[in-house]
Write an enzyme that holds these catalytic residues in place. Structure first.
Site, PDB file in Angstrom:
ATOM      1  CD  GLU A  90      -6.174  -5.007   4.067  1.00  0.00           C
ATOM      2  OE1 GLU A  90      -5.996  -4.747   5.287  1.00  0.00           O
ATOM      3  OE2 GLU A  90      -6.611  -4.188   3.251  1.00  0.00           O
ATOM      4  CD  GLN A 121       0.106  -2.734   3.712  1.00  0.00           C
ATOM      5  OE1 GLN A 121       0.923  -2.135   3.038  1.00  0.00           O
ATOM      6  NE2 GLN A 121      -1.008  -2.140   4.134  1.00  0.00           N
ATOM      7  CD  GLU A 148      -2.885   1.013   2.434  1.00  0.00           C
ATOM      8  OE1 GLU A 148      -2.919  -0.035   3.110  1.00  0.00           O
ATOM      9  OE2 GLU A 148      -3.723   1.934   2.568  1.00  0.00           O
ATOM     10  CG  ASN A 187      -9.367  -1.294   1.476  1.00  0.00           C
ATOM     11  OD1 ASN A 187      -8.987  -2.461   1.539  1.00  0.00           O
ATOM     12  ND2 ASN A 187      -9.250  -0.451   2.492  1.00  0.00           N
ATOM     13  CD  GLU A 188     -10.305  -2.802   5.772  1.00  0.00           C
ATOM     14  OE1 GLU A 188     -10.245  -1.729   6.407  1.00  0.00           O
ATOM     15  OE2 GLU A 188      -9.645  -3.816   6.091  1.00  0.00           O
TER      16      GLU A 188
END
Ligand code: AHR
Length: 503
Positions: free
Chosen positions: A292, A352, A27, A172-173
């Site tokens: 994730e 990550q 990210e 995302n989310e």
């Protein structure tokens, strides 16, 4: 010594393992990109500023796909900022992490890095502050050959060949109130469907991941999945799951049992996907993208201090969790859980990859080293290829505050295409070794090729730049294999990889 038994057989297939379960995530956050994969001027940097020492560790880790550019970051990201001449790319405030994004590294550079690191990009789009229009233009830019506004823009920016990005995340989310452009499940399901529909019109070969809940702890978990899938089921191919664990109360047995929760999470999402399938009388089944997962809790206080001192700084050392031995054990168990669910978990990203809650750490201008959590991933991604097998495990059990009857031995098994069998076993017992009797008679005449064990006497032991091998796998000896029955010693609190090959 405790005793356990394992029975498995070549005909007990869970399913083919999709190599994309050995994915990771970069990210635009902290030092993942700047100071992580990219550091022009570093002694190991290549002509494009990518650190070769980092690329080597990524390659050795066997990473297959890398999700990019976020994460929370993507929900405020304008992809156009990240292409074209570097000197004219804008600096932007990143409202996800309160830093400044310089856009020195963008789409072209990332695709280039993926080639160098032997990985495939998994590109997430902004469905927070943007929507359908930007969704179609980025697919056209990345994947359309030529002869249109955005494909010709890519060519003018130096990439004649399309990038051919196959996997796309639809935001995302989006269930999380912290997300820029947070949505209700119906709002998200509608925009995911409309964006996804026209992305596939631009390139029908792409696959799409819809945002599931950002954690199974969310109050909307379950209803979010059902409601948003009701809107976009026919358009999407995967549902995402995210989950991070921590051990803030220093309860190692409870921490190591967290994969019981992970297993429940996976089964619940599978059931919801299949119930929407049933409701829609659909012939298509959705699979899961666990894009994730990790341990994440060590760096919270440090991050708050950094933001106090340097809000809006560039490449701040955020989310730099230093992982210990017990974290590596849990990661090994998480990988076991994915393997045991390989029929439905088709993509998974260790979040990550570099510096930010990562298995690989760097120092700006300095060295690179593998954290403790690097090791189970490195071995499982190397030897966990082929077919995942069902196991019958008879193990002693223990209770935690959350779960009853947690097996002391947590295991998975993989039959390689070459006929080799890999067993991945965690011994959760803090004090006692476990003697495992493994019945492998169904595989024919095998020999024990290798037993690698990850153990440290101190559960809090870590690796550092000056002591990078403090927690490191070593070869184990003393196991036996006779008549297809192996006797294997799993030391107390250890993660193990055993490989049996054809004689
Ligand atoms: O991986 C760090 C962050 O965790 C990601 O940006 C976000 O998606 C999740 O909450």
């Amino acid at each position: 010594m405790k005793k356990a038994s394992i029975v498995t057989d070549s005909s007990f297939a869970v399913g083919k393992i999709d190599p994309r379960i050995y994915g990771s995530f970069i990210e635009h956050l902290g030092r993942a990109v700047y100071g992580g994969i990219y550091e022009p001027g570093h002694p190991s940097a290549d002509e494009n500023g990518f650190r070769r020492d980092v690329i080597k560790l990524v390659r050795d880790l066997g990473i297959t796909v890398v999700r990019y550019p976020g994460g929370n970051f993507v929900s405020g990201f304008e992809w156009e900022d990240s292409v074209g001449p570097r000197e004219s790319r804008p600096k932007r405030l990143d409202l996800a992490w309160f830093t400044t994004e310089t856009n020195e590294v963008g789409l072209h550079e990332f695709v280039d890095w993926c080639k160098k690191s032997g990985t495939e990009p998994m590109y997430s789009i902004n469905l927070g502050t943007r929507g359908v229009d930007a969704a179609r233009s980025i697919v056209e830019y990345a994947n359309h050959a030529s002869g249109s506004k955005y494909s010709d823009m890519r060519i003018a920016n130096g990439a004649k060949e399309p990038f051919g990005i196959k996997l796309w995340c639809l935001g995302n989310e989006m269930d999380g109130p912290w997300q820029m452009g947070h949505k209700t499940a119906v709002e998200y399901g509608r925009i995911a469907n409309e964006a996804g529909k026209i992305m596939k019109w631009v390139d029908p070969s792409i696959e799409l991941v819809a945002c599931g809940s950002s954690s199974s702890q969310m109050p909307t978990f379950g209803s979010w999945e059902y409601t948003m899938l009701d809107e976009c089921y026919d358009t999407v191919d995967y549902v995402s799951l995210h989950r991070y664990y921590g051990n803030p109360t220093n309860d190692t047995p409870g921490f190591l049992a967290r994969t019981m929760d992970l297993d429940d999470f996976i089964h619940t999402v599978v059931c919801i996907c299949d119930s929407v399938k049933g409701k829609k009388h659909s012939r298509k089944s959705l699979n899961l993208s666990f894009d994730e997962w990790n341990v994440w809790y060590h760096s919270g206080a440090q991050d708050r201090e950094i933001w106090k001192r340097d809000k809006w700084g560039r490449a701040l050392p955020l989310l730099e969790d230093i992982y210990n031995f017990e974290d590596a054990l849990l990661c090994g168990s998480i990988l076991n859980t994915f393997l045991r669910n390989a029929d439905r978990v088709k993509i998974a990203c260790l979040a990550q990859l570099v510096n930010v809650i990562a298995p690989i750490m760097t120092r700006n201008g300095g060295g690179v080293w593998a954290q403790t959590t690097y090791w189970p991933m490195a071995y499982v991604s190397k030897y966990g290829r082929g077919t995942s097998l069902m196991l019958n495990v008879d193990s002693p059990v223990y209770d935690t505050s959350d779960y009853e009857k947690v097996p002391v031995v947590d295991a998975s098994a993989v039959l390689g295409d070459d006929g080799a069998v890999a067993l991945f076993c965690l011994n959760r017992d803090m004090e006692e070794d476990v003697l495992v009797n493994a019945d492998l008679r169904g595989f024919g005449d095998m020999k024990l090729e290798e037993h690698v064990v990850l153990h440290h006497d101190d559960v809090k032991a870590v690796n550092t730049e000056s002591d990078p091998d403090n927690v490191h796998p070593v070869n184990a000896a003393g196991d036996t294999l006779e008549g297809g029955r192996a006797e294997i010693k799993l030391p107390a609190l250890s993660w193990n990889m055993l490989r049996f090959t054809k004689k």
